[in-house]
Scaffold this active site. Structure first.
Site, PDB file in Angstrom:
ATOM      1  N   CYS A   7       0.900  -1.175  -0.172  1.00  0.00           N
ATOM      2  CA  CYS A   7       0.076  -0.004   0.006  1.00  0.00           C
ATOM      3  C   CYS A   7       0.926   1.345   0.075  1.00  0.00           C
ATOM      4  O   CYS A   7       1.152   2.176   1.123  1.00  0.00           O
ATOM      5  CB  CYS A   7      -0.939   0.135   1.048  1.00  0.00           C
ATOM      6  N   CYS A  36      -5.775   2.039  -4.265  1.00  0.00           N
ATOM      7  CA  CYS A  36      -5.304   2.841  -3.013  1.00  0.00           C
ATOM      8  C   CYS A  36      -5.921   4.064  -2.617  1.00  0.00           C
ATOM      9  O   CYS A  36      -5.872   5.215  -3.294  1.00  0.00           O
ATOM     10  CB  CYS A  36      -3.797   3.400  -3.326  1.00  0.00           C
TER      11      CYS A  36
END
Length: 528
Positions: A278, A457
């Site tokens: 991430c 994201c």
């Protein structure tokens, strides 16, 4: 009468000619735990009936099954019966008929029908995280009778995307964890150990206790390693001295506590070189902390710096303008090409290696709060394995997710050497691709499904608004919704609702259960 020679078909299955009751002692001494008779009674004069042999076998603790076939032309029902016996009986197994030829034929028919040799699982999945469990669920959705073993040492499963919101005080920590037993598919066998080695030449993996598991196909999803020790002083400072990280379940609440208590001083947020899981998470912690300080009136008294080892704020240019507007709004000192190299927690000092026109230089910065993100590498046993490429991660074809050398090995999630963003959203899209292509491999066919590099994201730029970055290989935008409904390039409340309310139940009750909402894979050669 001398017993016929024994011929090994696999390490766990062998064949021979006619056996007699008195042969059972030698069979037991040779290590066989099961015997299958594939010869009909009364086929030849003087042939002992199966009942006599089974009596001798059972006295020695050997399992016995009588599955007679008359010819090498094996009927589907006979193949299915052999498959069932192989799955139920302990190995190694010795099968016999007049010469062994029919035993070999029925074994091969059972394998073509989808069966496994004794002790051999159809699929072994290494890793019980998001990628491993989603793949197991997708496989079982398509072929419920597969024998699957998941190897995972942890007793707890974490919803890691939720840790950002734990750090902001939005989620309680316990909302992001569940017992592993509660999320493991009921049909799979769970071995709570760690894998120490891949043995692809033998179709096996080695476990920490030294035992080995055999498979017909392997799914490698062991995740990656957070290398806290790569930054001197960081590991021993975590959880105290104002040093925290949302990359650990136990530390995310400390992030929230630090941001709540800080009213004046300096806050440092760091991002190491890629790849990391991430890539937006380091920024999310910063934006949410700054928004808290803005709401409480403390922002003017806090000097916020973002030190990223990268040359840009975010790797996909379409999302940078929205993010830069928040960099300016929160008065964040953006320092590109700045890598955290050491931490002195008690002194409240962090040292950075910064690149500039005059080369590299070391810069020390005092801090009152430090949100640190460690370098991230492949697990140790992966890096030294024959599956790894030069990066240390598991080599795969970026579309099919199949290993380039071993056609029965697939990888997905953070451990795969693909260029996509390492996110749970990527694993959600990869799982059905691996499931479809793995089943094709078991059936002797080539891969048919392709992964387009999708990753998502949700960049939480303030509490209540998110920039929803969705993109694939090469930074190509891959939005899930039309722009009129949700434009991911702009901060929106709809994206926040998706992250806060919808994604957790989609994860627990959809992705981990094989429900592939918005995750249907495309066929090879078909663009999105």
């Amino acid at each position: 009468m001398t017993m016929d020679p024994i011929a090994a078909v696999t390490e766990e299955f062998s064949i021979t000619g006619q056996l007699l009751p008195e042969d059972m002692t030698a069979i037991a001494a040779a290590g066989f735990r099961s015997v299958i008779c594939n010869r009909p009674d009364g086929e030849d004069a003087g042939q002992p009936p199966a009942a006599q042999i089974v009596e001798a076998a059972r006295r020695l603790g050997i399992a016995f099954a009588h599955l007679p076939v008359a010819t090498r032309d094996i009927a589907p029902a006979d193949a299915a019966a052999m498959r069932g016996a192989l799955a139920a009986m302990p190995g190694p197994v010795l099968a016999f008929c007049r010469t062994g030829a029919r035993s070999r034929a029925i074994y091969e028919a059972a394998m073509k029908a989808g069966g496994s040799a004794p002790g051999v699982q159809d699929v072994v999945i290494v890793g019980g995280g998001s990628a491993g469990l989603a793949c197991a669920a997708s496989l079982l959705k398509r072929r419920p009778d597969l024998s699957i073993t998941v190897v995972e040492p942890s007793g707890t499963h974490y919803y890691q995307p939720g840790w950002t919101l734990v750090g902001a005080g939005v989620f309680a920590p316990e909302a992001t964890s569940r017992p592993m037993a509660d999320v493991m598919p009921r049909q799979v066998r769970w071995i709570r150990q760690a894998v120490t080695a891949f043995l692809p030449e033998q179709n096996r993996v080695r476990l920490e206790g030294g035992s080995e598991l055999a498979y017909r196909a392997l799914v490698a999803a062991p995740g990656l390693k957070l290398d806290w020790d790569a930054i001197p002083g960081l590991a021993r400072s975590l959880g105290q001295h104002g040093v925290t990280s949302n990359y650990r379940y136990d530390l995310a609440p400390y992030t929230c506590d630090l941001a709540r208590r800080l009213t004046r001083g300096r806050a440092l947020f760091t991002q190491p070189p890629m790849p990391i899981k991430c890539a937006g998470a380091p920024q999310k912690a910063m934006y949410l902390s700054c928004h808290r300080w803005e709401r409480t009136g403390a922002l003017a008294g806090i000097d916020t710096e973002f030190h990223t080892a990268g040359a840009v704020l975010f790797g996909v240019p379409d999302y940078v303008p929205a993010l830069m507007s928040y960099i300016q709004r929160y008065r964040i000192d953006l320092r590109l090409g700045s890598r955290l190299v050491s931490v002195d927690g008690p002194a409240g000092v962090a040292c950075f290696e910064q690149s500039g026109s005059d080369g590299l230089r070391l810069v020390e910065r005092r801090f009152d709060m430090l949100h640190a993100v460690p370098p991230q590498i492949a697990p140790d046993f992966v890096r030294v394995s024959p599956l790894a490429d030069e990066s240390g991660f598991i080599a795969v074809d970026p579309a099919t997710l199949r290993h380039p050398r071993w056609s029965n090995i697939f990888a997905l999630g953070d451990a795969a050497a693909t260029s996509n963003a390492k996110t749970a959203a990527a694993a959600r899209k990869q799982a059905p691709v691996v499931a479809i292509n793995l089943l094709a491999a078991l059936d002797g066919r080539e891969p048919v499904a392709a992964y387009d590099g999708y990753g998502s994201c949700p960049l939480t730029v303030e509490r209540g608004r998110i920039v929803l970055a969705e993109f694939g290989y090469g930074g190509k935008l891959l939005p899930s919704f039309p722009a009129w409904l949700l434009d991911g390039r702009k901060p929106t409340r709809r994206a926040w609702f998706l992250k806060d309310r919808l994604l957790p139940p989609i994860y627990w009750h959809g992705m981990l259960k094989g429900r592939e909402w918005l995750a249907r894979p495309q066929a090879i050669g078909v663009g999105r």
